[in-house]
Design a protein around this motif. Structure first.
Motif, mmCIF file in Angstrom:
data_model
loop_
_atom_site.group_PDB
_atom_site.id
_atom_site.type_symbol
_atom_site.label_atom_id
_atom_site.label_comp_id
_atom_site.label_asym_id
_atom_site.label_seq_id
_atom_site.Cartn_x
_atom_site.Cartn_y
_atom_site.Cartn_z
ATOM 1 N N THR A 22 0.824 -1.215 0.000
ATOM 2 C CA THR A 22 0.000 0.000 0.000
ATOM 3 C C THR A 22 0.854 1.259 0.000
ATOM 4 O OG1 THR A 22 -0.104 -0.104 2.417
ATOM 5 C CG2 THR A 22 -1.938 -1.109 1.170
ATOM 6 N N ARG A 23 2.115 1.170 0.452
ATOM 7 C CA ARG A 23 2.950 2.360 0.560
ATOM 8 C C ARG A 23 4.166 2.334 -0.358
ATOM 9 N NH1 ARG A 23 2.178 5.650 4.941
ATOM 10 N NH2 ARG A 23 0.601 4.982 6.433
ATOM 11 N N THR A 24 4.640 1.142 -0.700
ATOM 12 C CA THR A 24 5.903 1.067 -1.437
ATOM 13 C C THR A 24 5.765 0.188 -2.674
ATOM 14 O OG1 THR A 24 6.671 -0.857 -0.180
ATOM 15 C CG2 THR A 24 7.250 1.328 0.687
ATOM 16 N N LEU A 25 6.744 0.355 -3.530
ATOM 17 C CA LEU A 25 6.843 -0.434 -4.763
ATOM 18 C C LEU A 25 8.321 -0.734 -4.980
ATOM 19 C CD1 LEU A 25 5.158 -1.340 -7.363
ATOM 20 C CD2 LEU A 25 6.137 0.694 -8.423
ATOM 21 N N ARG A 26 8.661 -1.981 -5.096
ATOM 22 C CA ARG A 26 10.060 -2.305 -5.347
ATOM 23 C C ARG A 26 10.162 -3.392 -6.404
ATOM 24 N NH1 ARG A 26 11.747 -6.989 -2.926
ATOM 25 N NH2 ARG A 26 10.379 -7.874 -1.324
ATOM 26 N N LEU A 27 11.325 -3.401 -7.066
ATOM 27 C CA LEU A 27 11.587 -4.392 -8.105
ATOM 28 C C LEU A 27 12.033 -5.709 -7.498
ATOM 29 C CD1 LEU A 27 13.610 -2.118 -10.534
ATOM 30 C CD2 LEU A 27 11.461 -3.252 -11.118
ATOM 31 N N THR A 28 11.598 -6.788 -8.104
ATOM 32 C CA THR A 28 12.146 -8.099 -7.767
ATOM 33 C C THR A 28 13.504 -8.253 -8.459
ATOM 34 O OG1 THR A 28 11.154 -9.185 -9.671
ATOM 35 C CG2 THR A 28 9.815 -9.058 -7.653
ATOM 36 N N HIS A 29 14.208 -9.332 -8.165
ATOM 37 C CA HIS A 29 15.482 -9.592 -8.836
ATOM 38 C C HIS A 29 15.267 -9.683 -10.344
ATOM 39 C CE1 HIS A 29 19.443 -11.266 -9.629
ATOM 40 N NE2 HIS A 29 18.848 -12.256 -10.297
ATOM 41 N N GLU A 30 14.206 -10.397 -10.764
ATOM 42 C CA GLU A 30 13.906 -10.518 -12.190
ATOM 43 C C GLU A 30 13.498 -9.161 -12.780
ATOM 44 O OE1 GLU A 30 13.401 -14.389 -10.193
ATOM 45 O OE2 GLU A 30 12.559 -12.376 -9.834
ATOM 46 N N GLY A 31 12.804 -8.372 -11.967
ATOM 47 C CA GLY A 31 12.381 -7.065 -12.431
ATOM 48 C C GLY A 31 13.548 -6.140 -12.698
ATOM 49 N N ARG A 32 14.576 -6.171 -11.822
ATOM 50 C CA ARG A 32 15.757 -5.328 -12.052
ATOM 51 C C ARG A 32 16.479 -5.740 -13.335
ATOM 52 N NH1 ARG A 32 16.176 -5.761 -6.419
ATOM 53 N NH2 ARG A 32 17.599 -7.553 -6.622
ATOM 54 N N ALA A 33 16.586 -7.050 -13.572
ATOM 55 C CA ALA A 33 17.248 -7.528 -14.792
ATOM 56 C C ALA A 33 16.447 -7.141 -16.032
ATOM 57 C CB ALA A 33 17.434 -9.050 -14.730
ATOM 58 N N TYR A 34 15.135 -7.217 -15.901
ATOM 59 C CA TYR A 34 14.278 -6.933 -17.063
ATOM 60 C C TYR A 34 14.230 -5.444 -17.376
ATOM 61 C CZ TYR A 34 10.312 -7.483 -20.230
ATOM 62 O OH TYR A 34 9.504 -7.497 -21.330
ATOM 63 N N LEU A 35 14.325 -4.601 -16.343
ATOM 64 C CA LEU A 35 14.172 -3.159 -16.523
ATOM 65 C C LEU A 35 15.209 -2.605 -17.495
ATOM 66 C CD1 LEU A 35 12.896 -0.432 -15.747
ATOM 67 C CD2 LEU A 35 14.548 -0.327 -13.852
ATOM 68 N N GLU A 36 16.468 -3.013 -17.339
ATOM 69 C CA GLU A 36 17.528 -2.489 -18.203
ATOM 70 C C GLU A 36 17.242 -2.770 -19.675
ATOM 71 O OE1 GLU A 36 22.327 -3.086 -18.984
ATOM 72 O OE2 GLU A 36 21.372 -3.971 -17.208
ATOM 73 N N HIS A 37 16.822 -3.995 -19.971
ATOM 74 C CA HIS A 37 16.518 -4.363 -21.356
ATOM 75 C C HIS A 37 15.270 -3.635 -21.854
ATOM 76 C CE1 HIS A 37 19.596 -7.469 -21.495
ATOM 77 N NE2 HIS A 37 19.193 -7.859 -20.297
ATOM 78 N N ALA A 38 14.274 -3.476 -20.972
ATOM 79 C CA ALA A 38 13.048 -2.791 -21.372
ATOM 80 C C ALA A 38 13.328 -1.333 -21.710
ATOM 81 C CB ALA A 38 12.014 -2.890 -20.250
ATOM 82 N N GLN A 39 14.184 -0.679 -20.910
ATOM 83 C CA GLN A 39 14.523 0.718 -21.195
ATOM 84 C C GLN A 39 15.266 0.854 -22.518
ATOM 85 O OE1 GLN A 39 16.581 1.369 -17.477
ATOM 86 N NE2 GLN A 39 14.953 2.721 -16.707
ATOM 87 N N ARG A 40 16.181 -0.086 -22.803
ATOM 88 C CA ARG A 40 16.895 -0.040 -24.081
ATOM 89 C C ARG A 40 15.936 -0.256 -25.252
ATOM 90 N NH1 ARG A 40 21.395 -3.058 -21.778
ATOM 91 N NH2 ARG A 40 20.616 -4.924 -22.836
#
Length: 304
Positions: A58-76
């Motif tokens: 309800t207060r926070t949002l954080r990336l999972t390990h898979e989410g951090r790996a996926y984020l870099e590729h998604a941004q590119r």
């Protein structure tokens, strides 16, 4: 895993926006989208990938390990998509990039100084690759932007625009004709020296039309040269009878260094078309070149 191209880019954009805004509410404000829509897109992305990318409370949002790996590729991937859009927008706004053109060598010779060179000077961000090979180029398969074709067009899916007409005829110098006589009929050429610009290894045939009568004659040349410019100079020097597009001999006709022969047997003019692959509006680099060729034909209508 099957890639669903229609929805994947929207899912990527939603995921990246939520992470960069650190929340669905802020991302919705940035994208001017509904929070529920972004949530559904991220859920769809996670379902397609089979992993959780975000941990939501309800207060926070954080990336999972898979989410951090996926984020870099998604941004590119999103950056590459934006770059691709920018390239297309630039190409639509002004002439830029490589323009690949194919046309007969004779037409290239006529257009080179009057169209190609001025075009390059006017549009410095365009490079031109000009093909004058004898074979018919498949524009779509071989990646050409434009073809210029002389004569009747074969049926195809290509888009065509008529540019003008190309006239030609048979010419010789007065000095040559005084010495050898003037041919009156096509068969008279058997007793004359002829000058040709060969097209490959095939025997050269000259066509003749007089009303409803049509004839063709296989020419055994006295002189073969690689360009109409050289052939015209040879004819002026008295080397023989030449068949040529009118453009190449027009200066010599004006000074009476060459005169037409076999006028009653000269075929009518042939149409010249620009052809290009179907689909959408022509980008500026192509449209402006076609316009320049059309203007050249208008200016040189009596000489082409």
């Amino acid at each position: 895993m099957e890639y669903q191209s229609g929805s994947s880019l929207e899912e990527l954009a939603a995921f990246v926006a939520v992470v960069e805004a650190n929340g669905f509410t802020a991302a919705a404000r940035t994208l001017r989208a509904r929070k529920a829509t972004l949530s559904l897109r991220v859920q769809s992305l996670e379902a397609r990938l089979g992993v959780s990318l975000l941990v939501r409370t309800t207060r926070t949002l954080r990336l999972t390990h898979e989410g951090r790996a996926y984020l870099e590729h998604a941004q590119r991937a999103l950056g590459a998509a934006r770059d691709a859009d920018a390239v297309v927008e630039l190409a639509k706004s002004k002439p830029t990039g490589l323009l690949r053109i194919t046309m007969p060598a004779s037409l290239a010779g006529a257009l080179f100084e009057g169209v190609v060179v001025p075009y390059l000077a006017r549009y410095p961000e365009v490079s031109v690759q000009l093909d004058t090979s004898l074979r018919t180029i498949d524009l779509v398969r071989e990646g050409y932007d434009l073809g210029l074709r002389v004569g009747a067009l074969a049926g195809s899916s290509l888009v065509a625009r008529r540019l003008g007409s190309c006239t030609g005829g048979y010419y010789a110098s007065p000095r040559y004709l005084e010495h050898r006589g003037t041919p009156k009929r096509p068969e008279d050429l058997d007793r004359h020296a002829t000058i040709i610009v060969p097209r490959g290894d095939r025997p050269m045939e000259w066509a003749f039309v007089a009303g409803s009568k049509r004839r063709s004659l296989v020419v055994s040349p006295r002189l073969s040269v690689s360009s109409f410019e050289l052939a015209a100079r040879a004819a002026v020097a008295g080397a023989g009878v030449l068949r040529s597009p009118r453009y190449f001999v027009a200066p010599y006709l004006a000074t009476n260094q060459l005169v037409p022969v076999l006028r009653d047997w000269t075929p009518p003019s042939v149409k010249v078309h620009a052809v290009f692959p179907p689909g959408g509006v022509l980008v500026p680099k192509t449209r402006l070149f076609v316009d320049a060729v059309a203007a050249w034909f208008t200016r040189n209508d009596d000489d082409v």
